[in-house]
Design an enzyme around this catalytic site. Structure first.
Site, mmCIF file in Angstrom:
data_model
loop_
_atom_site.group_PDB
_atom_site.id
_atom_site.type_symbol
_atom_site.label_atom_id
_atom_site.label_comp_id
_atom_site.label_asym_id
_atom_site.label_seq_id
_atom_site.Cartn_x
_atom_site.Cartn_y
_atom_site.Cartn_z
ATOM 1 N N ARG A 89 0.717 -1.271 0.121
ATOM 2 C CA ARG A 89 0.087 0.041 -0.224
ATOM 3 C C ARG A 89 0.685 1.285 0.072
ATOM 4 N NH1 ARG A 89 -3.244 -2.955 3.655
ATOM 5 N NH2 ARG A 89 -4.870 -3.899 2.469
ATOM 6 N N LYS A 105 4.011 11.576 -11.234
ATOM 7 C CA LYS A 105 3.082 10.903 -12.001
ATOM 8 C C LYS A 105 3.614 9.382 -12.143
ATOM 9 C CE LYS A 105 0.300 13.939 -14.868
ATOM 10 N NZ LYS A 105 0.118 14.287 -16.206
ATOM 11 N N GLU A 150 10.782 18.378 -24.759
ATOM 12 C CA GLU A 150 10.092 18.619 -23.728
ATOM 13 C C GLU A 150 10.670 19.919 -23.118
ATOM 14 O OE1 GLU A 150 7.420 17.079 -22.610
ATOM 15 O OE2 GLU A 150 7.370 14.985 -23.108
ATOM 16 N N LYS A 159 8.953 23.197 -13.460
ATOM 17 C CA LYS A 159 7.910 22.209 -13.290
ATOM 18 C C LYS A 159 7.535 21.989 -11.888
ATOM 19 C CE LYS A 159 6.285 17.401 -14.286
ATOM 20 N NZ LYS A 159 6.829 16.489 -15.103
ATOM 21 N N GLU A 164 -3.502 17.510 -11.317
ATOM 22 C CA GLU A 164 -3.857 18.065 -12.437
ATOM 23 C C GLU A 164 -5.293 18.528 -12.449
ATOM 24 O OE1 GLU A 164 -1.621 16.320 -15.866
ATOM 25 O OE2 GLU A 164 -3.535 16.625 -17.005
ATOM 26 N N ARG A 219 -1.753 22.139 -14.345
ATOM 27 C CA ARG A 219 -0.748 21.289 -14.557
ATOM 28 C C ARG A 219 -0.861 20.533 -16.050
ATOM 29 N NH1 ARG A 219 2.058 16.374 -11.080
ATOM 30 N NH2 ARG A 219 3.065 15.383 -12.644
ATOM 31 N N ASN A 266 1.009 19.216 -20.766
ATOM 32 C CA ASN A 266 0.748 18.363 -21.789
ATOM 33 C C ASN A 266 0.790 19.075 -23.311
ATOM 34 O OD1 ASN A 266 0.562 16.157 -20.144
ATOM 35 N ND2 ASN A 266 -1.699 17.145 -19.505
ATOM 36 N N HIS A 279 1.286 16.965 -26.606
ATOM 37 C CA HIS A 279 1.063 15.514 -26.275
ATOM 38 C C HIS A 279 -0.393 14.884 -27.041
ATOM 39 C CE1 HIS A 279 4.124 16.442 -23.879
ATOM 40 N NE2 HIS A 279 4.315 15.331 -23.085
ATOM 41 N N HIS A 313 0.775 12.084 -29.049
ATOM 42 C CA HIS A 313 0.513 10.535 -28.589
ATOM 43 C C HIS A 313 -0.254 9.989 -29.912
ATOM 44 C CE1 HIS A 313 0.625 11.189 -23.850
ATOM 45 N NE2 HIS A 313 1.901 10.958 -24.325
ATOM 46 N N HIS A 341 8.462 9.384 -28.706
ATOM 47 C CA HIS A 341 7.544 10.533 -27.800
ATOM 48 C C HIS A 341 8.078 11.676 -27.976
ATOM 49 C CE1 HIS A 341 5.156 12.027 -24.657
ATOM 50 N NE2 HIS A 341 6.320 12.619 -23.992
HETATM 51 N N1 GLY Z 1 4.678 15.161 -17.808
HETATM 52 C C1 GLY Z 1 3.504 15.968 -17.543
HETATM 53 C C2 GLY Z 1 3.342 15.918 -16.134
HETATM 54 O O1 GLY Z 1 4.083 15.505 -15.346
HETATM 55 O O2 GLY Z 1 2.342 16.567 -15.606
#
Ligand code: GLY
Length: 352
Positions: free
Chosen positions: A112, A134, A176, A219, A229, A233, A237, A240, A244, A256
């Protein structure tokens, strides 16, 4: 001298330590460590991993996005259980985005939740995926469809790892980095525009340390404001949603970073059409992407309807509408839900 960026998340706060040689700090980490890495990093850095983590059992999985599955997470957790790791254990992800996302997810669910540390070895992981918590794996139905927010306890970024990184991987990270400049920092973007050719080939470690630090700071600021998010946040993207879709259509032969570069070019076209970006700024972005060797055209073999269909499957869509991040000048961005004909026109504009 290492640089430190703090991610201020209250009881989940942590440091990102950046500098040449900081990987050696891993040898000073205390507690039951469980290193996880892929076959490529093991081949290049196996003896360093051994000297650093000593007798600790380490889990090595085959390199590549194909390993980013529930099955590998189960294997990581089973290896941890066989090593009798308890709730005080700390998983250590040594590798690129796949390793970091998957190890973080395994750490989020093993008993957990146990601690984990990120030691990114690719530029993309250093400037983006190792920061912000993430974690997750892919499903056959789509990338990153399973996951959890689970912040690392520490991120150690050693730019020396970049020396062994193939040029194509460097370009992936640059996509990026350019993205970060466009959405958050006009000065970073302008700094990248100066001598873009020196961002590839023989890498300047001082220049890269500064760039990585700035991307981590930016970031960290976004993650502090919107960890899960709910709003802001989402701007990370940028490129993306289109990207994607192109990546998936190519069966991942388009990487990517390459997908994100094509996606940013399409998004900039849409922004110009909507009046949030000048043609001159869209051209600056296109020139910078091209100068570092990234693609800016949708390859002929992918039809616009096929890309649009793939975009409808993006997990960031809401209420059946496709959500796209658009620049508002260089250094700012917002999220819009355009009509399908607008998306189609942007893709047509960049079709090879
Ligand atoms: N790679 C996008 C984020 O971490 O929100």
């Amino acid at each position: 001298m290492a640089e430190v960026v703090r991610v201020g998340l209250g009881e989940r706060a942590y440091d990102i330590v950046i500098g040449s040689g900081v990987r050696e700090r891993a040898a000073e980490l205390q507690g039951r460590l469980f290193p996880v890495t892929d076959s490529r990093v093991e081949e290049l850095y196996g003896s360093w991993l051994k000297s650093c983590f000593g007798a600790a059992e380490r889990f090595v999985f085959p390199a590549g996005e194909g390993s980013k599955t529930f099955l590998t997470v189960e294997e990581i957790c089973r290896a941890a259980a066989r090593a009798r790791l308890d709730r005080k254990a700390c998983f250590v992800a040594v590798g690129g985005g796949v390793t970091g996302d998957m190890t973080g997810f395994a750490a989020a669910i093993y008993m957990r939740g146990v601690d984990f540390i990120q030691i990114p070895t690719t530029l993309l992981a250093m400037v983006d995926s190792s920061v912000g918590g993430k974690t997750g794996v892919d499903l056959p139905e789509g990338k990153n469809l399973i996951g959890a927010f689970h912040q690392p306890k520490l991120v150690l970024i050693d730019p020396d790892f970049l020396n062994s990184l193939p040029e194509r991987e460097i370009r992936c990270g640059l996509a990026e980095i350019i993205k970060t400049g466009v959405i958050l920092d006009a000065e970073l973007f302008a700094a990248l525009e100066r001598e873009p050719a020196s961002l590839t080939g023989h890498l300047d470690p001082c220049r890269y340390t500064k760039i990585i630090r700035r991307c981590c700071e930016l970031k960290a600021g976004v993650v502090e404001a919107d960890e899960r998010e709910a709003g802001l946040r989402a701007i990370l993207n940028y490129g993306h949603t289109f990207g994607h879709a192109v990546e998936a259509l190519s069966g991942f032969s388009i990487s990517h970073g390459e997908g994100v570069a094509i996606g940013m070019t399409a998004a900039a076209e849409l922004a110009v059409a909507r009046g949030s970006l000048t043609r001159a700024d869209a051209e600056r972005q296109r020139r910078l992407l091209e100068a570092v060797g990234l693609p800016v055209k949708l390859p002929r073999e992918y039809s616009v309807p096929a890309v649009l269909e793939a975009m409808t499957r993006d997990k960031k869509n809401a209420g059946g509408r496709i959500r796209v991040v658009l620049p508002e000048g260089i250094g700012r961005a917002g999220v819009v839900t355009p009509e399908v004909p607008e998306l189609a026109a942007a893709l047509e504009a960049i079709h090879a």
